[in-house]
Write a protein that holds these residues in place. Structure first.
Motif, PDB file in Angstrom:
ATOM      1  N   PRO A 184      46.727  41.822  40.896  1.00 20.60           N
ATOM      2  CA  PRO A 184      45.308  41.922  40.555  1.00 20.60           C
ATOM      3  C   PRO A 184      44.613  42.915  41.483  1.00 20.60           C
ATOM      4  O   PRO A 184      44.986  43.019  42.658  1.00 20.60           O
ATOM      5  CB  PRO A 184      44.783  40.497  40.787  1.00 20.60           C
ATOM      6  CG  PRO A 184      45.979  39.633  40.830  1.00 20.60           C
ATOM      7  CD  PRO A 184      47.097  40.465  41.314  1.00 20.60           C
ATOM      8  N   PRO A 185      43.642  43.671  40.985  1.00 21.56           N
ATOM      9  CA  PRO A 185      42.967  44.654  41.844  1.00 21.56           C
ATOM     10  C   PRO A 185      42.198  43.975  42.968  1.00 21.56           C
ATOM     11  O   PRO A 185      41.748  42.832  42.842  1.00 21.56           O
ATOM     12  CB  PRO A 185      42.023  45.376  40.873  1.00 21.56           C
ATOM     13  CG  PRO A 185      41.838  44.429  39.751  1.00 21.56           C
ATOM     14  CD  PRO A 185      43.091  43.632  39.648  1.00 21.56           C
ATOM     15  N   ARG A 186      42.065  44.715  44.080  1.00 19.65           N
ATOM     16  CA  ARG A 186      41.312  44.171  45.215  1.00 19.65           C
ATOM     17  C   ARG A 186      39.843  43.998  44.815  1.00 19.65           C
ATOM     18  O   ARG A 186      39.292  44.822  44.077  1.00 19.65           O
ATOM     19  CB  ARG A 186      41.386  45.121  46.412  1.00 19.65           C
ATOM     20  CG  ARG A 186      42.741  45.102  47.087  1.00 19.65           C
ATOM     21  CD  ARG A 186      42.700  45.929  48.365  1.00 19.65           C
ATOM     22  NE  ARG A 186      43.972  45.855  49.052  1.00 19.65           N
ATOM     23  CZ  ARG A 186      44.328  44.848  49.837  1.00 19.65           C
ATOM     24  NH1 ARG A 186      43.493  43.842  50.044  1.00 19.65           N
ATOM     25  NH2 ARG A 186      45.508  44.833  50.427  1.00 19.65           N
ATOM     26  N   SER A 187      39.255  42.939  45.318  1.00 13.01           N
ATOM     27  CA  SER A 187      37.868  42.673  44.955  1.00 13.01           C
ATOM     28  C   SER A 187      37.042  42.453  46.220  1.00 13.01           C
ATOM     29  O   SER A 187      37.509  41.845  47.184  1.00 13.01           O
ATOM     30  CB  SER A 187      37.823  41.429  44.063  1.00 13.01           C
ATOM     31  OG  SER A 187      36.510  41.007  43.890  1.00 13.01           O
ATOM     32  N   ARG A 188      35.801  42.982  46.210  1.00  8.00           N
ATOM     33  CA  ARG A 188      34.905  42.753  47.353  1.00  8.00           C
ATOM     34  C   ARG A 188      34.259  41.372  47.254  1.00  8.00           C
ATOM     35  O   ARG A 188      33.772  40.837  48.226  1.00  8.00           O
ATOM     36  CB  ARG A 188      33.829  43.841  47.385  1.00  8.00           C
ATOM     37  CG  ARG A 188      34.396  45.187  47.793  1.00  8.00           C
ATOM     38  CD  ARG A 188      33.303  46.234  47.831  1.00  8.00           C
ATOM     39  NE  ARG A 188      33.861  47.555  48.098  1.00  8.00           N
ATOM     40  CZ  ARG A 188      33.159  48.662  48.062  1.00  8.00           C
ATOM     41  NH1 ARG A 188      31.879  48.619  47.754  1.00  8.00           N
ATOM     42  NH2 ARG A 188      33.714  49.822  48.324  1.00  8.00           N
ATOM     43  N   ASP A 189      34.283  40.898  46.033  1.00 10.41           N
ATOM     44  CA  ASP A 189      33.722  39.579  45.779  1.00 10.41           C
ATOM     45  C   ASP A 189      34.612  38.523  46.452  1.00 10.41           C
ATOM     46  O   ASP A 189      35.844  38.595  46.399  1.00 10.41           O
ATOM     47  CB  ASP A 189      33.683  39.385  44.251  1.00 10.41           C
ATOM     48  CG  ASP A 189      33.151  38.026  43.878  1.00 10.41           C
ATOM     49  OD1 ASP A 189      32.527  37.408  44.753  1.00 10.41           O
ATOM     50  OD2 ASP A 189      33.376  37.599  42.727  1.00 10.41           O
ATOM     51  N   ARG A 190      33.978  37.541  47.081  1.00 13.73           N
ATOM     52  CA  ARG A 190      34.754  36.536  47.819  1.00 13.73           C
ATOM     53  C   ARG A 190      35.602  35.674  46.880  1.00 13.73           C
ATOM     54  O   ARG A 190      36.753  35.365  47.167  1.00 13.73           O
ATOM     55  CB  ARG A 190      33.776  35.647  48.606  1.00 13.73           C
ATOM     56  CG  ARG A 190      34.472  34.831  49.649  1.00 13.73           C
ATOM     57  CD  ARG A 190      33.479  34.085  50.484  1.00 13.73           C
ATOM     58  NE  ARG A 190      34.150  33.073  51.273  1.00 13.73           N
ATOM     59  CZ  ARG A 190      33.533  32.178  51.995  1.00 13.73           C
ATOM     60  NH1 ARG A 190      32.223  32.158  52.043  1.00 13.73           N
ATOM     61  NH2 ARG A 190      34.195  31.294  52.685  1.00 13.73           N
ATOM     62  N   GLY A 219      36.680  36.575  43.914  1.00 15.67           N
ATOM     63  CA  GLY A 219      37.766  37.408  43.399  1.00 15.67           C
ATOM     64  C   GLY A 219      38.897  37.524  44.402  1.00 15.67           C
ATOM     65  O   GLY A 219      40.080  37.456  44.037  1.00 15.67           O
ATOM     66  N   ASP A 220      38.519  37.685  45.664  1.00 20.09           N
ATOM     67  CA  ASP A 220      39.522  37.796  46.719  1.00 20.09           C
ATOM     68  C   ASP A 220      40.318  36.497  46.840  1.00 20.09           C
ATOM     69  O   ASP A 220      41.546  36.508  47.010  1.00 20.09           O
ATOM     70  CB  ASP A 220      38.823  38.144  48.030  1.00 20.09           C
ATOM     71  CG  ASP A 220      39.818  38.525  49.104  1.00 20.09           C
ATOM     72  OD1 ASP A 220      40.742  39.301  48.789  1.00 20.09           O
ATOM     73  OD2 ASP A 220      39.700  38.011  50.231  1.00 20.09           O
ATOM     74  N   LEU A 221      39.595  35.378  46.719  1.00 24.67           N
ATOM     75  CA  LEU A 221      40.250  34.071  46.799  1.00 24.67           C
ATOM     76  C   LEU A 221      41.229  33.890  45.626  1.00 24.67           C
ATOM     77  O   LEU A 221      42.367  33.435  45.814  1.00 24.67           O
ATOM     78  CB  LEU A 221      39.183  32.970  46.775  1.00 24.67           C
ATOM     79  CG  LEU A 221      39.678  31.555  47.069  1.00 24.67           C
ATOM     80  CD1 LEU A 221      40.204  31.445  48.484  1.00 24.67           C
ATOM     81  CD2 LEU A 221      38.557  30.551  46.831  1.00 24.67           C
ATOM     82  N   ALA A 222      40.779  34.312  44.448  1.00 28.73           N
ATOM     83  CA  ALA A 222      41.641  34.197  43.263  1.00 28.73           C
ATOM     84  C   ALA A 222      42.903  35.034  43.438  1.00 28.73           C
ATOM     85  O   ALA A 222      44.006  34.615  43.069  1.00 28.73           O
ATOM     86  CB  ALA A 222      40.878  34.666  42.020  1.00 28.73           C
ATOM     87  N   ARG A 223      42.727  36.216  44.047  1.00 25.54           N
ATOM     88  CA  ARG A 223      43.881  37.094  44.280  1.00 25.54           C
ATOM     89  C   ARG A 223      44.879  36.435  45.233  1.00 25.54           C
ATOM     90  O   ARG A 223      46.092  36.488  45.021  1.00 25.54           O
ATOM     91  CB  ARG A 223      43.357  38.412  44.864  1.00 25.54           C
ATOM     92  CG  ARG A 223      44.397  39.494  44.975  1.00 25.54           C
ATOM     93  CD  ARG A 223      43.734  40.833  45.273  1.00 25.54           C
ATOM     94  NE  ARG A 223      44.743  41.869  45.369  1.00 25.54           N
ATOM     95  CZ  ARG A 223      45.351  42.203  46.479  1.00 25.54           C
ATOM     96  NH1 ARG A 223      45.028  41.594  47.613  1.00 25.54           N
ATOM     97  NH2 ARG A 223      46.278  43.149  46.483  1.00 25.54           N
ATOM     98  N   ARG A 224      44.340  35.802  46.267  1.00 25.85           N
ATOM     99  CA  ARG A 224      45.224  35.141  47.244  1.00 25.85           C
ATOM    100  C   ARG A 224      45.957  33.962  46.596  1.00 25.85           C
ATOM    101  O   ARG A 224      47.154  33.746  46.840  1.00 25.85           O
ATOM    102  CB  ARG A 224      44.408  34.674  48.448  1.00 25.85           C
ATOM    103  CG  ARG A 224      44.033  35.837  49.364  1.00 25.85           C
ATOM    104  CD  ARG A 224      43.111  35.406  50.465  1.00 25.85           C
ATOM    105  NE  ARG A 224      43.662  34.354  51.306  1.00 25.85           N
ATOM    106  CZ  ARG A 224      42.935  33.608  52.129  1.00 25.85           C
ATOM    107  NH1 ARG A 224      41.623  33.793  52.195  1.00 25.85           N
ATOM    108  NH2 ARG A 224      43.498  32.704  52.876  1.00 25.85           N
ATOM    109  N   ILE A 225      45.231  33.226  45.764  1.00 28.00           N
ATOM    110  CA  ILE A 225      45.869  32.088  45.078  1.00 28.00           C
ATOM    111  C   ILE A 225      46.989  32.585  44.162  1.00 28.00           C
ATOM    112  O   ILE A 225      48.073  32.018  44.112  1.00 28.00           O
ATOM    113  CB  ILE A 225      44.815  31.282  44.271  1.00 28.00           C
ATOM    114  CG1 ILE A 225      43.878  30.573  45.249  1.00 28.00           C
ATOM    115  CG2 ILE A 225      45.460  30.282  43.329  1.00 28.00           C
ATOM    116  CD1 ILE A 225      42.677  29.937  44.593  1.00 28.00           C
ATOM    117  N   TRP A 226      46.690  33.696  43.460  1.00 24.93           N
ATOM    118  CA  TRP A 226      47.706  34.271  42.557  1.00 24.93           C
ATOM    119  C   TRP A 226      48.962  34.656  43.348  1.00 24.93           C
ATOM    120  O   TRP A 226      50.087  34.382  42.943  1.00 24.93           O
ATOM    121  CB  TRP A 226      47.123  35.491  41.854  1.00 24.93           C
ATOM    122  CG  TRP A 226      48.076  36.139  40.896  1.00 24.93           C
ATOM    123  CD1 TRP A 226      48.282  35.787  39.597  1.00 24.93           C
ATOM    124  CD2 TRP A 226      48.961  37.230  41.161  1.00 24.93           C
ATOM    125  NE1 TRP A 226      49.239  36.601  39.040  1.00 24.93           N
ATOM    126  CE2 TRP A 226      49.675  37.489  39.974  1.00 24.93           C
ATOM    127  CE3 TRP A 226      49.212  38.017  42.284  1.00 24.93           C
ATOM    128  CZ2 TRP A 226      50.618  38.496  39.891  1.00 24.93           C
ATOM    129  CZ3 TRP A 226      50.162  39.011  42.197  1.00 24.93           C
ATOM    130  CH2 TRP A 226      50.862  39.250  41.012  1.00 24.93           C
TER     131      TRP A 226
END
Lengths: 191, 442
Positions: free
Chosen positions: B383-389, B391-398
């Motif tokens: 998933p693309p990097r996100s500045r949104d917190r 979004g970032d959390l979702a990326r880490r969970i993924w």
């Protein structure tokens, strides 16, 4: 690398000839009639656009419904460049530039040769063919240049009678010679 | 892989030519008219002289032009590999002494070079030529290069006819056929060999003794043994006749499982591209070693070909790869691969981004059935990097979820290695190609 250079050679030659043609038509700027500046701007703009046309070629830009605005803008600019006859407009502007100066037959003759060279270079760049493709045209081109030299010589001759119709008569005589040459030469060339 | 020179010929077709004034003629016409008008307006005859060459060239205009020409198009190869070059061979007749130029308007999967010219009798050196006799027709070879695998349309062949003064242009266009472009096989030299091999003659030395050429040991001679295998130094030392023994040479059944359920990543290096390139490289490598190779494509539907040998089998496997649908998310719901696709004792190499939960379930099932499975992870995107917190959390969970999937497979005894598509496949597989892989256990 050599392929890219080879591909850019013809557009570069056309660009150089366009620049030389405009500069030759402009100089000398002193003593020209009003309107010179406007004609120069038009000629330069048309030359730049025609070179852009040669450089872009048939390359498709954008075309996707989700293109970013910059790509859409570029696609519209390319469409504009392809739509208008920039090369022809440049020729008219350059001839108008030359006409704004006082009579100088040999100068106009050289300009005519440069314009022809530009047209051929632009054609080779557009069709991406070698100079060998123009070989069948050489005899006719030589005859045309001969007529051009004759016309320049006729224009350079001292005038015997400066009557009101003499100038027009000289022009009509040269045009008649050109048309006669045009009718006669291809008939011999077709054989 | 390339059937060079064996391209199928298409029947010649009469193509209608649409004629128009060339840009060159328009330029000459403008120069002539503008110069003549200025000459009359200004009364300067030198401008009429400027018009002279253009007028003479325009006087060579010919009204007689062919309304249609015969065009025959052939492709030099109907099967290509990504990055390979081929050519369209166009034969044009009925054009008289007109100059012919051909170019390909290619689809995004292909690229082409500059237009190719056919020289006519009066144009030496104008390009590639077949012959100089105008009545014999023109034969042009227009090269192109394939960039993406798949069964794809090349594009259109555009032909331009020009008269000798290049005043008029006749244009026609011919639709080009589809060709098969195979994925570029990933480089692989080392092979994974299982400890237990089926008793079928092959090239891999097995643990069992047999008639191979690999030395296994020395034993005492018994009546009936071949005398030529007597080990004389050992016999001299021990005082009894000793015999050399050799390992049996066996073939191996390999099943490649290519996951076509997901297609993520940059175009040209998506997970599907990597999976298919790796599958093609592995098929190539094992078939070259004389092993029997089968293929299972796990996509919107399950399709497979059982293990086999030889060149023809290779093309069958490639056809199956190309026939699979791309990027489909419609899972078949199958979590158990059919027994017919998996011969007993086969090595199963899986190329997958491990994004589809049903495939992960199927791998677990394979392991429970005692199959020797190795997974090559081809996921090269996230998933693309996100500045949104959030979004970032979702990326880490993924990412944690992905790590958990790989960890659970490893815990089950399924080794998982990652291949990024850049390096050779030998690098991630090195720990398993250097020694024999225990069958049924990782």
């Amino acid at each position: 690398m050599s392929g890219v250079l080879g591909r850019l050679r013809a557009p570069a030659a056309a660009g150089l000839l366009a620049a030389v043609t405009i500069a030759w038509a402009v100089l000398p700027a002193a003593g020209a009639k009003p309107g010179l500046r406007v004609a120069v701007v038009v000629a330069v703009a048309c030359a730049v656009a025609s070179l852009a046309h040669l450089a872009v070629g048939d390359t498709e830009i954008g075309g996707d419904a989700f293109d970013p605005p910059l790509v859409r803008l570029a696609a519209q600019a390319v469409h504009l460049i392809r739509t208008l006859p920039w090369s022809e407009l440049m020729i008219i502007a350059v001839l108008a530039l030359e006409a704004l100066h006082h009579s100088r037959p040999w100068h106009t003759g050289v300009l005519g040769v440069a314009l022809l060279a530009y047209l051929f270079a632009a054609h080779l760049a557009q069709t991406r063919t070698g100079p060998g493709a123009l070989r069948p045209q050489l005899p006719v081109l030589a005859a045309g240049l001969g007529l051009l030299v004759l016309a320049v010589g006729a224009a350079a001759l001292p005038r015997l009678h400066a009557g009101p119709g003499s100038e027009l008569l000289r022009v009509l005589a040269v045009i008649a010679a050109v048309i006669a040459g045009g009718l006669a030469l291809p008939a011999t060339h077709r054989r | 892989m390339t059937a060079a020179g064996s391209g199928a010929a298409d029947a010649g077709q009469a193509c209608r030519v649409s004629w128009s004034l060339s840009a060159h003629a328009r330029g000459l016409l403008t120069l002539a008219l503008a110069a003549l008008v200025i000459a009359i307006l200004t009364g300067r005859p030198e401008f009429a002289g400027v018009a002279a060459p253009a007028v003479l060239l325009l006087a060579g205009w010919r009204a007689r032009r062919p309304g249609s020409v015969m065009v025959t198009v052939r492709v030099s190869a109907r099967q290509l590999v990504e990055g390979e070059q081929a050519a369209i061979i166009a034969e044009i007749s009925g054009h008289g002494d007109l100059a012919v130029q051909a170019s390909i308007r290619a689809t995004p999967a292909f690229s082409t070079g500059p237009p190719v010219n056919h020289r006519t009798a009066g144009q030496p050196g104008a390009g590639q030529a077949a012959d100089d006799h105008p009545a014999a027709g023109a034969s042009l070879r227009v090269p192109f290069q394939a960039h993406r695998w798949g069964v794809r349309r090349i594009g259109r062949l555009e032909i331009v006819l020009r008269d000798r003064f290049r005043l008029s242009e006749g244009r026609l266009s011919v639709e080009l056929p589809r060709i098969d472009c195979h994925p570029l096989p990933a480089p692989l030299r080392g092979r994974i060999v299982l400890s237990r091999l089926p008793s079928r003659l092959g090239e891999h030395p097995s643990r069992a003794l047999g008639e191979g050429i690999e030395f296994a040991g020395v034993r005492q001679f018994v009546p009936g043994d071949r005398q030529r295998r007597i080990n004389w130094p050992a016999t001299t030392r021990s005082g009894t006749v000793q015999l050399n023994t050799f390992t049996a040479e066996r073939t191996q059944n390999v099943v490649i499982l290519a996951d076509a359920t997901a297609n993520v990543g940059e175009p040209g290096a998506t997970s599907l591209d990597l999976a298919f390139r790796a599958a093609a490289g592995t098929i190539n490598c094992y078939l070259a070693a004389g092993d029997r190779v089968g293929l299972v494509v796990y996509g919107d539907r399950l399709s497979w070909i059982g293990p086999g040998l030889g060149r023809r089998h290779f093309h069958r496997l490639m056809d199956l790869l190309l026939a699979s649908q791309r990027g489909q998310e419609r899972a078949s719901g199958l979590t158990r691969l059919p027994r017919a696709a998996l011969p007993p004792g086969a090595l199963i190499v899986v190329f997958s981004p491990l994004l589809h939960p049903r495939l992960v379930e199927a791998l677990r099932d394979l392991r429970e059935r005692g199959c020797s499975v190795l997974v090559v992870d081809v996921l090269a995107a996230g998933p693309p990097r996100s500045r949104d917190r959030v979004g970032d959390l979702a990326r880490r969970i993924w990412r944690l979820e992905q790590q958990a999937i790989r960890f659970s497979l490893t815990e089950l005894g399924i080794p998982v290695v990652h291949w990024d598509g850049q390096q050779s496949l030998d690098e991630p597989l090195a720990p398993y190609t250097r020694r024999v892989m225990l069958a049924g256990r990782a």
